[in-house]
Design a protein around this motif. Structure first.
Motif, short mmCIF file in Angstrom:
data_model
loop_
_atom_site.label_atom_id
_atom_site.label_comp_id
_atom_site.label_asym_id
_atom_site.label_seq_id
_atom_site.Cartn_x
_atom_site.Cartn_y
_atom_site.Cartn_z
N LYS A 56 -1.71 4.66 -1.85
CA LYS A 56 -0.59 4.39 -0.96
C LYS A 56 -0.98 4.84 0.44
O LYS A 56 -1.27 6.02 0.66
CB LYS A 56 0.66 5.15 -1.41
N ASP A 72 0.55 -0.55 -0.49
CA ASP A 72 -0.03 -0.23 -1.80
C ASP A 72 -1.32 -1.04 -1.95
O ASP A 72 -1.31 -2.27 -1.84
CB ASP A 72 0.92 -0.64 -2.93
N ASP A 124 1.51 -4.64 -2.07
CA ASP A 124 2.89 -4.39 -1.66
C ASP A 124 2.88 -3.70 -0.28
O ASP A 124 1.99 -2.90 0.00
CB ASP A 124 3.55 -3.44 -2.69
N ASN A 158 5.84 -1.75 2.21
CA ASN A 158 7.25 -1.30 2.23
C ASN A 158 7.62 -0.77 3.60
O ASN A 158 6.90 0.07 4.16
CB ASN A 158 7.45 -0.16 1.22
MG LIG Z 1 4.85 -0.74 -4.42
#
Ligand SMILES: [Mg+2]
Ligand SMILES: Nc1ncnc2c1ncn2[C@@H]1O[C@H](COP(=O)(O)OP(=O)(O)OP(=O)(O)O)[C@@H](O)[C@H]1O
Ligand SMILES: O=P(O)(O)O[C@H]1[C@H](O)[C@@H](O)[C@H](OP(=O)(O)O)[C@@H](OP(=O)(O)O)[C@H]1O
Ligand SMILES: [Mg+2]
Length: 364
Positions: A214, A308, A323, A325
């Motif tokens: 992350k 991610d 991903d 965010n």
């Molecule tokens: Mg995610």
């Protein structure tokens, strides 16, 4: 907070800055811990809550916000009427980040477009995205269904993800789909949901050693941490697996949380092995992370997000963004207080490079 991790930013004694935060109570509880408020205060920043349910112009009449950070639903933008506020204070107040840009991260197709064909050059590493396709959720039977699956060019297993990543619990309900029957079953269930039916993206599952990286970005500040992910599915096993497996928020716990949960539950065996996978996994090259963050800041025009990233178990030079965010849970980072404070100081002093251009698209 350990001394050596303290803020690198020097405080100019007489400077004080007012930064408003506009977000829902749960997010405030997660992010605005007393330790952050105190650290920011010591470094010249007063963090002030903004009521997201009424026009900002009617709030804090004697305060001048140097900057506002926010994580909001569209209805809150209307309630706050930031457009009205900015037409009065727009030359001296900065809003991070523009909502029309944030919205692009709320769709899993436009989100990953930002990470496609990134021109990064760090050793041999490449960063791309897994193959994915949006499918017609109404084609659940007969030739239509068969044709759609064939045309999509997808190889099972795939992960079915709601197209809209809009912060609702539902948007985090994912499903591993092992075969055509599993997909038909998923689509049928979705169709049965009637008015709550949501479009679905199918994304190829890529074996990646059970670890997700992350990458937290706040302007020029970047940190990368490892988290638990789905375990690999060996090819020979993948051919025998059938149906579906639902999961949600598998990577939201920090490794420390995971450790605690496992020891509290008295687990060992698989869990412990899995955890050591995470501990053993080598971090991506620091420059790669920096370049990725920089490229995504430029492409998205946003300052506050996390990404991610997984590393292909078959080719350790191949990284995939799965991903992105907006305004993630920064408080899960160790020593997040100086991380956020330093970013906020950059915002009020230098203004970040990609701040809301003339507040364009503010109420779009
Ligand atoms: Mg995610
Ligand atoms: N293509 C993929 N291949 C392998 N594993 C994946 C893939 N996509 C997602 N995963 C796993 O599923 C988890 C959740 O997926 P994703 O991050 O897309 O969902 P999310 O609900 O948006 O997550 P977040 O809570 O970070 O917003 C990932 O952290 C990773 O462990
Ligand atoms: O509430 P929505 O809009 O769904 O956004 C979530 C993100 O999708 C998650 O990625 C955040 O968790 P991580 O910071 O562990 O990625 C998660 O962090 P949080 O729950 O700790 O605030 C949220 O930001
Ligand atoms: Mg997400």
């Amino acid at each position: 907070m350990p001394q050596e991790q303290a803020s690198q930013t020097q405080t100019h004694d007489d400077e004080r800055y007012i930064i408003g935060y506009a977000m829902e109570p749960k997010k405030i509880q997660n992010l605005l811990k007393p330790s952050l408020i105190e650290h920011a205060r010591k470094h010249g920043i007063d963090l002030i809550p903004i009521d997201i349910n009424k026009p900002l112009i009617q709030q804090h009449p004697n305060l001048h916000f140097h900057c506002i950070i926010q994580k909001l639903q569209p209805k809150h933008w209307d309630n706050l009427n930031l457009h009205q506020y900015m037409s009065k204070h727009g030359t001296t107040t900065t809003i991070i980040d523009p909502p029309h840009l944030v919205r692009k991260l709320q769709n899993r197709v436009s989100m990953l477009e930002f990470a496609s064909n990134l021109p990064l050059s760090v050793q041999n590493a490449t960063v791309g995205v897994p193959y994915q396709a949006v499918i017609d959720i109404h084609k659940t039977s007969g030739d239509d269904f068969e044709e759609m699956v064939t045309d999509s060019n997808l190889r099972f297993p795939v992960i079915a993800k709601p197209l809209y990543a809009d912060g609702t619990m539902k948007s985090h309900e994912l499903c591993l789909v092992f075969d055509r029957e599993g997909l038909r079953e998923t689509l049928n269930k979705n169709a049965a949901a009637g008015s709550t039916t949501t479009p679905v993206v199918l994304q190829e599952f890529v074996n990646h050693g059970g670890v997700v990286f992350k990458v937290y970005v706040a302007g020029e500040h970047v940190r990368c941490v490892k988290r638990r992910s789905l375990p690999d599915i060996p090819e020979e096993k993948a051919e025998t697996l059938k149906g579906t497996l639902k999961f949600s928020q598998i990577s939201n716990f920090t490794v420390q949380d995971d450790n605690g949960a496992k020891s509290n539950a008295g687990h060992n065996g698989d869990g412990a092995n899995h955890l050591s996978n995470i501990e053993r996994a080598e971090m991506p090259e620091e420059n790669l992370i920096k370049e990725l963050a920089r490229a995504l800041r430029e492409r998205t025009g946003l300052n506050m997000f996390n990404v991610d990233v997984i590393r292909d178990a078959k080719d350790c030079t191949r990284y995939l963004v799965i991903d992105i965010n907006y305004f993630p849970g920064y408080a899960k980072l160790p020593c997040y207080e100086p991380f956020i404070t330093d970013f906020l100081l950059d915002c009020v002093r230098n203004k970040p490079a990609f701040v809301c251009e003339e507040n364009q698209g503010m109420n779009e």
